[in-house]
Motif scaffolding. Structure first.
Motif, mmCIF file in Angstrom:
data_model
loop_
_atom_site.group_PDB
_atom_site.id
_atom_site.type_symbol
_atom_site.label_atom_id
_atom_site.label_comp_id
_atom_site.label_asym_id
_atom_site.label_seq_id
_atom_site.Cartn_x
_atom_site.Cartn_y
_atom_site.Cartn_z
ATOM 1 N N THR A 181 0.837 -1.208 0.000
ATOM 2 C CA THR A 181 0.000 0.000 0.000
ATOM 3 C C THR A 181 0.866 1.250 0.000
ATOM 4 O OG1 THR A 181 -1.739 -1.161 1.216
ATOM 5 C CG2 THR A 181 -1.813 1.240 1.249
ATOM 6 N N LEU A 182 1.906 1.254 0.815
ATOM 7 C CA LEU A 182 2.823 2.400 0.880
ATOM 8 C C LEU A 182 3.528 2.615 -0.454
ATOM 9 C CD1 LEU A 182 4.364 1.750 4.421
ATOM 10 C CD2 LEU A 182 2.926 3.692 3.771
ATOM 11 N N ALA A 183 3.990 1.518 -1.064
ATOM 12 C CA ALA A 183 4.702 1.638 -2.348
ATOM 13 C C ALA A 183 3.789 2.206 -3.420
ATOM 14 C CB ALA A 183 5.249 0.274 -2.768
ATOM 15 N N ARG A 236 0.691 -5.070 -9.531
ATOM 16 C CA ARG A 236 0.096 -5.434 -8.238
ATOM 17 C C ARG A 236 0.826 -4.779 -7.071
ATOM 18 N NH1 ARG A 236 0.761 -9.593 -4.295
ATOM 19 N NH2 ARG A 236 -1.217 -10.208 -3.351
ATOM 20 N N ASP A 237 2.159 -4.795 -7.094
ATOM 21 C CA ASP A 237 2.940 -4.342 -5.942
ATOM 22 C C ASP A 237 3.232 -2.845 -5.944
ATOM 23 O OD1 ASP A 237 2.996 -6.943 -5.121
ATOM 24 O OD2 ASP A 237 5.025 -7.352 -5.851
ATOM 25 N N ARG A 238 3.324 -2.230 -7.145
ATOM 26 C CA ARG A 238 3.744 -0.827 -7.209
ATOM 27 C C ARG A 238 2.653 0.104 -7.717
ATOM 28 N NH1 ARG A 238 10.143 -1.256 -8.931
ATOM 29 N NH2 ARG A 238 10.524 -3.247 -7.899
ATOM 30 N N GLY A 239 1.574 -0.486 -8.259
ATOM 31 C CA GLY A 239 0.431 0.317 -8.621
ATOM 32 C C GLY A 239 0.386 0.746 -10.077
ATOM 33 N N PRO A 240 -0.781 1.251 -10.531
ATOM 34 C CA PRO A 240 -0.956 1.643 -11.934
ATOM 35 C C PRO A 240 -0.100 2.824 -12.354
ATOM 36 C CG PRO A 240 -2.882 2.220 -10.615
ATOM 37 C CD PRO A 240 -2.018 1.375 -9.748
ATOM 38 N N ALA A 241 0.426 3.601 -11.395
ATOM 39 C CA ALA A 241 1.316 4.703 -11.765
ATOM 40 C C ALA A 241 2.616 4.176 -12.364
ATOM 41 C CB ALA A 241 1.622 5.565 -10.543
ATOM 42 N N TYR A 263 8.006 -2.853 -2.907
ATOM 43 C CA TYR A 263 7.763 -3.541 -1.629
ATOM 44 C C TYR A 263 9.084 -3.810 -0.906
ATOM 45 C CZ TYR A 263 6.746 -7.761 1.176
ATOM 46 O OH TYR A 263 6.658 -8.700 2.163
ATOM 47 N N SER A 264 10.070 -4.319 -1.651
ATOM 48 C CA SER A 264 11.330 -4.728 -1.016
ATOM 49 C C SER A 264 12.136 -3.536 -0.512
ATOM 50 C CB SER A 264 12.167 -5.548 -2.004
ATOM 51 O OG SER A 264 12.437 -4.807 -3.170
ATOM 52 N N SER A 265 12.114 -2.406 -1.238
ATOM 53 C CA SER A 265 12.903 -1.251 -0.781
ATOM 54 C C SER A 265 12.334 -0.695 0.523
ATOM 55 C CB SER A 265 12.923 -0.159 -1.861
ATOM 56 O OG SER A 265 11.624 0.339 -2.128
ATOM 57 N N ILE A 266 11.001 -0.676 0.675
ATOM 58 C CA ILE A 266 10.393 -0.184 1.915
ATOM 59 C C ILE A 266 10.625 -1.184 3.045
ATOM 60 C CG2 ILE A 266 8.226 0.507 3.006
ATOM 61 C CD1 ILE A 266 7.299 1.520 0.318
ATOM 62 N N ARG A 267 10.594 -2.473 2.715
ATOM 63 C CA ARG A 267 10.867 -3.494 3.735
ATOM 64 C C ARG A 267 12.247 -3.295 4.354
ATOM 65 N NH1 ARG A 267 11.222 -8.932 1.023
ATOM 66 N NH2 ARG A 267 13.293 -8.139 0.545
ATOM 67 N N ARG A 322 1.874 9.335 -6.068
ATOM 68 C CA ARG A 322 2.141 10.754 -5.757
ATOM 69 C C ARG A 322 3.371 11.282 -6.482
ATOM 70 N NH1 ARG A 322 2.507 9.951 0.467
ATOM 71 N NH2 ARG A 322 3.778 11.837 0.289
ATOM 72 N N GLY A 323 4.125 10.387 -7.142
ATOM 73 C CA GLY A 323 5.320 10.818 -7.864
ATOM 74 C C GLY A 323 6.491 11.145 -6.964
ATOM 75 N N VAL A 324 6.531 10.555 -5.757
ATOM 76 C CA VAL A 324 7.651 10.781 -4.839
ATOM 77 C C VAL A 324 8.897 10.104 -5.400
ATOM 78 C CG1 VAL A 324 8.541 10.401 -2.511
ATOM 79 C CG2 VAL A 324 6.111 10.935 -2.853
ATOM 80 N N GLU A 325 9.998 10.831 -5.455
ATOM 81 C CA GLU A 325 11.226 10.270 -6.026
ATOM 82 C C GLU A 325 11.693 9.080 -5.192
ATOM 83 O OE1 GLU A 325 15.726 11.650 -7.395
ATOM 84 O OE2 GLU A 325 14.358 13.084 -6.460
ATOM 85 N N PRO A 326 11.948 7.928 -5.834
ATOM 86 C CA PRO A 326 12.333 6.725 -5.083
ATOM 87 C C PRO A 326 13.835 6.703 -4.783
ATOM 88 C CG PRO A 326 12.201 6.203 -7.400
ATOM 89 C CD PRO A 326 11.818 7.656 -7.276
ATOM 90 N N PRO A 327 14.270 5.768 -3.935
ATOM 91 C CA PRO A 327 15.715 5.606 -3.711
ATOM 92 C C PRO A 327 16.433 5.246 -5.002
ATOM 93 C CG PRO A 327 14.434 4.371 -2.086
ATOM 94 C CD PRO A 327 13.466 4.833 -3.121
ATOM 95 N N LYS A 328 17.655 5.715 -5.125
ATOM 96 C CA LYS A 328 18.463 5.373 -6.299
ATOM 97 C C LYS A 328 19.275 4.141 -5.973
ATOM 98 C CE LYS A 328 18.887 9.994 -8.316
ATOM 99 N NZ LYS A 328 17.907 10.655 -7.456
#
Length: 554
Positions: free
Chosen positions: A208-210, A350-355, A233-237, A216-222
């Motif tokens: 859900t968080l991912a 499924r894990d990262r969403g339609p965005a 999912y794995s990066s937030i874990r 929202r277009g939040v820049e992810p970890p590089k």
């Protein structure tokens, strides 16, 4: 000239830790010059390079493996390399590699010391092992010095490599020279870290968080070359378990070592970890940290026994990729009427969403598996594949025979010239009471060149008939392999997966399309013909399909 008339290959390797003196350009330049001076010939396709590969790595060095495969096909007569450290830094494995190379009838030369490597007896083997031992010892010392340097930096709370979301890497310089790299909290990213911790502690799931962060277009970890450009999912874990966010630096949980000829990461004992308090790097407070870890512990107790490991149960998991986002296709549960069925679907949707991926198409596992298996049996595993590969082989044999016919007169003239020179030198030698060393050396050098030429002449004259016999042998083997692969596809899912792994030349791409029957997947892949007939440089065959309506050759 030691390489006169020999088709020569050149091998160069450099690891990330080595100096400019060992660069690929230096090795290829000096090696090419040495080959030219010694009278050898070097084709561009016989320059094999491994950049950024350690000397103890043997399984994941594509250049080294390609060179040995080409040597076994007798694509060249000799290999030139700077020294034994370029081949490897493991005493046993390097010695075995040299033995394999020489057993294939290929000569080995070190250009730095201008010597040929031979294994004519126990003493030669001892010398090779001693030199390989010295190379391995040097590798271990480099590793020890690197570990000591990183350990010192970790104890000072400095950056020991890499980036962590929530922090910036700040270079500290003395004039133009970099002294060290320090961590500094990045306030914008720190807000996202606190948000993730709060929402997870309040009961929201990692997926859900991912999905929300991606929407929202939040820049992810590089993550360098491994990065996918989206939250997963794995990066937030990993984030909710990272102690750095509570102001504690832990270094040394894992260490790199070599097992089975390749680099692996293994756990270090907890007593070897370096733990440093760094309150200036704190992003989440102790209360929030404790709440997150408490929820994580409960989750581990419930799901830990089901996570990770286990054999793959479905035919295409691990082979399929979504054509829209590049993410993996996996088998999920779905409802069809009142029944639960397994379906193939894009994991990133499924894990990262339609965005991240708007491919929400799901198709039944059984239907897609059957269609793929039928396609492979009908369009790949049949007699036409063998016929096509053998036609290509015979064409190459004809070209090679033509080149051999053109080359023979020149080789015979050169061999005749060498025999004449040897005869003159032997006659001259007979007239001296004290045997001049230069004359003896000249005879030996010409005799080596003549032996190499005569070997090439014998091979050239025998080549057409020998190659024709080889084609017949391969044809027989190919028909046997064809039957084996068909049988594997028909037996059970595990055997079918083995067959698919054998013949695939890359991943299968799942593209959602509209058909008269509704939305379906067009599945495209490349099958390498060498899976059925082992031919050097074999072409690939493309197949495509729309499930479940059937497959058609591309």
């Amino acid at each position: 000239m030691k390489l006169f008339g020999l088709r020569t290959a050149l091998y160069a390797r450099r690891s990330k830790e080595e100096h400019q003196a060992a660069s690929i350009d230096v090795q290829t330049g000096e090696g090419s010059r040495y080959i030219a001076e010694q009278g050898g010939t070097l084709a561009p396709e016989h320059i094999f390079v491994d950049a950024d590969h350690g000397r103890a790595e043997f399984k994941k060095r594509p250049g080294l493996i390609a060179m040995l495969n080409a040597a076994e096909r007798h694509a060249f007569d000799a290999v030139v390399v700077r020294d034994e450290s370029r081949l490897g830094g493991d005493t046993n494995r390097t010695s075995l590699f040299i033995q394999d190379l020489l057993d294939a009838g290929v000569r080995l030369f070190y250009y730095f010391t201008d010597e040929e490597v031979k294994i004519d007896g126990a003493f030669d083997k001892l010398v090779i092992n001693v030199r390989n031992f010295a190379s391995e010892l040097e590798r271990e010392k480099i590793s020890q010095r690197t570990h000591e340097h990183l350990l010192t930096k970790a104890r000072r709370g400095l950056n020991v490599g890499g980036r962590v979301y929530g922090y910036d890497n700040i270079e500290v310089k003395d004039g133009e020279q970099r002294v060290r790299v320090e961590y500094r909290v990045n306030e914008e990213q720190a807000k996202i870290v606190r948000e993730i911790f709060r929402r997870y502690a309040d009961g929201e799931g990692l997926r859900t968080l991912a999905k929300d962060l991606n929407a929202r277009g939040v820049e992810p970890p590089k993550a360098g070359r491994r990065g996918t450009g989206s939250w997963s999912y794995s990066s937030i874990r990993e984030m909710v378990r990272r102690e750095r966010y509570r102001g504690v630096l832990v270094w040394g949980k894992k260490e790199k070592t070599y097992k089975g000829g390749t680099k692996v990461r293994v756990d270090r004992p907890k007593s070897d970890w370096v733990t440093i308090e760094a309150p200036e790097l704190r992003i989440v407070d102790d209360e929030l940290w404790a709440a997150v870890q408490q929820r994580w512990s409960k989750r581990e107790a419930l799901t830990g026994s089901r996570r990770r490991g286990g054999r793959v149960r479905y035919f295409l998991t691990g082979f399929g990729r979504c054509a829209k986002c590049g993410g993996p296709m996996r088998a999920d549960n779905a409802k069809v009427s009142y029944d639960n069925v397994r379906v193939y679907a894009c994991a990133w949707h499924r894990d990262r969403g339609p965005a991240v991926c708007d491919n929400g198409l799901r198709r039944p596992v059984a239907t897609v598996d059957e269609a793929v298996i039928n396609c492979i049996k009908e369009n790949v595993l049949h007699e036409e594949v063998i016929a096509e590969a053998l036609r290509e082989m015979r064409r190459r044999i004809a070209e090679r025979a033509k080149n051999i016919d053109n080359e023979l007169p020149q080789l015979e003239r050169e061999a005749s010239r060498l025999r004449s020179e040897i005869d003159r030198l032997v006659n001259a030698l007979a007239s001296f009471d004290q045997k001049p060393e230069a004359v003896i050396r000249g005879i030996a050098e010409r005799q080596d060149q003549l032996s190499a030429l005569e070997a090439r002449l014998r091979a050239a004259k025998a080549a057409p008939s020998a190659l024709d016999l080889e084609v017949r042998r391969l044809e027989k083997e190919a028909r046997q392999r064809l039957g084996d692969l068909r049988a594997m596809l028909e037996r059970n899912p595990e055997e079918a997966r083995k067959a698919l792994e054998t013949i695939l030349g890359g991943p299968l791409r799942f593209t959602p399309i509209e058909t008269p029957e509704g939305k379906r997947y067009r599945i495209e892949g490349v099958v390498a013909l060498e899976a059925v007939v082992a031919v050097e440089g074999n072409k690939a065959r493309a197949v495509q399909a729309a499930s479940p309506a059937g497959f058609e050759p591309a």
